[in-house]
Write a protein that holds these residues in place. Structure first.
Motif, PDB file in Angstrom:
ATOM      1  N   SER A   1       7.745  12.782  -4.710  1.00 26.82           N
ATOM      2  CA  SER A   1       9.095  12.877  -4.124  1.00 26.82           C
ATOM      3  C   SER A   1      10.100  12.079  -4.938  1.00 26.82           C
ATOM      4  CB  SER A   1       9.078  12.365  -2.682  1.00 26.82           C
ATOM      5  OG  SER A   1       8.261  13.159  -1.877  1.00 26.82           O
TER       6      SER A   1
ATOM      7  N   THR B   1       5.753   8.251  -6.653  1.00 28.24           N
ATOM      8  CA  THR B   1       5.443   9.377  -5.778  1.00 28.24           C
ATOM      9  C   THR B   1       6.079  10.632  -6.366  1.00 28.24           C
ATOM     10  OG1 THR B   1       7.410   9.194  -4.387  1.00 28.24           O
ATOM     11  CG2 THR B   1       5.506   7.840  -3.775  1.00 28.24           C
TER      12      THR B   1
ATOM     13  N   THR C   1      -2.991  11.663  -1.966  1.00 27.19           N
ATOM     14  CA  THR C   1      -3.557  10.436  -1.412  1.00 27.19           C
ATOM     15  C   THR C   1      -4.389  10.750  -0.163  1.00 27.19           C
ATOM     16  OG1 THR C   1      -1.683  10.049   0.068  1.00 27.19           O
ATOM     17  CG2 THR C   1      -1.498   9.209  -2.198  1.00 27.19           C
TER      18      THR C   1
ATOM     19  N   GLU D   1       6.805  20.333  -0.950  1.00 27.74           N
ATOM     20  CA  GLU D   1       7.634  19.198  -1.368  1.00 27.74           C
ATOM     21  C   GLU D   1       8.714  19.667  -2.336  1.00 27.74           C
ATOM     22  OE1 GLU D   1       8.213  15.087  -0.656  1.00 27.74           O
ATOM     23  OE2 GLU D   1       6.864  16.552   0.242  1.00 27.74           O
TER      24      GLU D   1
ATOM     25  N   THR E   1      -4.264   5.116   0.790  1.00 27.88           N
ATOM     26  CA  THR E   1      -3.061   5.607   1.464  1.00 27.88           C
ATOM     27  C   THR E   1      -1.859   5.328   0.574  1.00 27.88           C
ATOM     28  OG1 THR E   1      -2.565   3.515   2.581  1.00 27.88           O
ATOM     29  CG2 THR E   1      -4.070   5.060   3.711  1.00 27.88           C
ATOM     30  N   LEU E   2      -0.766   6.004   0.859  1.00 29.59           N
ATOM     31  CA  LEU E   2       0.426   5.800   0.057  1.00 29.59           C
ATOM     32  C   LEU E   2       0.923   4.359   0.159  1.00 29.59           C
ATOM     33  CD1 LEU E   2       2.592   6.963  -1.755  1.00 29.59           C
ATOM     34  CD2 LEU E   2       3.858   7.655   0.284  1.00 29.59           C
TER      35      LEU E   2
ATOM     36  N   ASP F   1      -3.784   9.992   2.809  1.00 27.10           N
ATOM     37  CA  ASP F   1      -2.938  10.396   3.933  1.00 27.10           C
ATOM     38  C   ASP F   1      -2.013  11.559   3.566  1.00 27.10           C
ATOM     39  OD1 ASP F   1      -1.601   8.720   2.208  1.00 27.10           O
ATOM     40  OD2 ASP F   1      -0.550   7.595   3.753  1.00 27.10           O
ATOM     41  N   SER F   2      -2.452  12.374   2.591  1.00 29.23           N
ATOM     42  CA  SER F   2      -1.798  13.653   2.245  1.00 29.23           C
ATOM     43  C   SER F   2      -0.395  13.505   1.683  1.00 29.23           C
ATOM     44  CB  SER F   2      -1.778  14.580   3.474  1.00 29.23           C
ATOM     45  OG  SER F   2      -3.093  14.847   3.906  1.00 29.23           O
ATOM     46  N   ASN F   3      -0.153  12.412   0.973  1.00 34.89           N
ATOM     47  CA  ASN F   3       1.062  12.281   0.183  1.00 34.89           C
ATOM     48  C   ASN F   3       0.720  12.556  -1.277  1.00 34.89           C
ATOM     49  OD1 ASN F   3       3.290  11.257   2.047  1.00 34.89           O
ATOM     50  ND2 ASN F   3       1.623   9.868   2.552  1.00 34.89           N
TER      51      ASN F   3
END
Length: 279
Positions: A126, A124, A74, A154, A101-102, A76-78
């Motif tokens: 995660s 996600t 994303t 992750e 963004t996430l 924002d680096s997710n």
């Protein structure tokens, strides 16, 4: 072992060490059936792709299936799961996933393959690792523009290094991941005789823990034998226009069996349950 275990629920931390994953993928002459890889989780038209609900459905029916997924970053680096560069086809939003963004992505909902809107949010990465708990083997197609080394951070956070393998888009990218994570299993395209000859002398092959993504068009037996000599299992895809997955299963049966007989250790398919039943 390259064998499927049907009708058996898999336990948490089944893949918690190197021995477990090495045994799962180890090439052995004389195996009687291939491993089955569920492309994007193998959704039916009424299912969403790259979703926990579909992964649950597939693994309950075929507990030894490898679950393939597409990982993107994303703004924002997710990390989230989405096959396409944009959200247009797979959700009720539009535009590149890299522009969102996430938090904003959490407001959108996924569509089924047939285009029907669902109540399912975009997952996600995660959440997938937390869902899996090292029960099933996950194939991570880390899409261009997303750094696999950041994805691996992750993975290590969830202590999932032994329940995943990373699909890389070049030998150089695979070596870059290998240099940082020497024990991780990797998959890389070996798409031609030139690729095969290069791999035979490349240091990437000396580290083992490597899967060859071979052409969808069946190759000579010697092609697969040369990879097996390096201890590298061979994956063959059967999805896409004009491929076996698009034909009625009765018509395609001989084709699937020929792939395995010729040297395909892993069949990557949109219909894993049907294909598994042929062996």
């Amino acid at each position: 072992m390259l064998a499927l275990t049907a009708g058996k629920a898999q336990s948490v931390n089944r893949f918690q060490n190197g021995k477990a994953i090495d045994t799962f993928f180890q090439y052995k002459a004389g195996q009687t059936r291939p491993l089955i890889l569920a492309h994007r989780g193998a959704p039916s038209p009424s299912d969403t792709e790259n979703s926990i609900r579909t992964f649950d459905k597939t693994t309950k029916a075929l507990p030894d299936a490898i679950i393939e997924m597409d990982v993107r970053m994303t703004r924002d680096s997710n990390f989230v799961l989405l096959h396409d560069t944009t959200l247009d086809r797979e959700s009720n939003a539009k535009g590149p996933v890299a522009d969102w963004t996430l938090n904003d992505l959490k407001t959108i909902k996924l569509k089924t393959l047939a285009g029907e809107l669902t109540d399912q949010p975009i997952p996600t990465f995660s959440e997938i690792l937390a869902w899996n708990k090292n029960r099933y083997m996950l194939a991570l197609d880390v899409k261009p523009g997303t750094d696999p080394l950041n994805v691996m951070k992750e993975v290590t956070k969830y202590k999932a290094e032994h329940s995943v393998f990373v699909i890389c888009y070049s030998f150089a990218e695979a070596q870059r991941v290998r240099d940082q994570y020497p024990d991780i299993w990797l998959a890389v395209g070996v798409n031609s005789m030139d690729d095969l000859e290069r791999l035979e002398t490349d240091r990437l092959a000396t580290g083992h823990r490597l899967i060859a993504l071979t052409p969808q068009k069946l190759q000579p037996v010697s092609y697969y034998e040369r990879l097996h000599k390096l201890g590298i299992p061979c994956s063959i895809g059967t999805y896409g226009a004009g491929q076996l997955d698009e034909k009625p299963i009765a018509e395609a049966t001989a084709g699937y069996r020929a792939l395995f007989k010729q040297g395909g250790d892993i069949i990557t398919t949109d219909r894993p349950i049907d294909v598994a039943g042929l062996f």
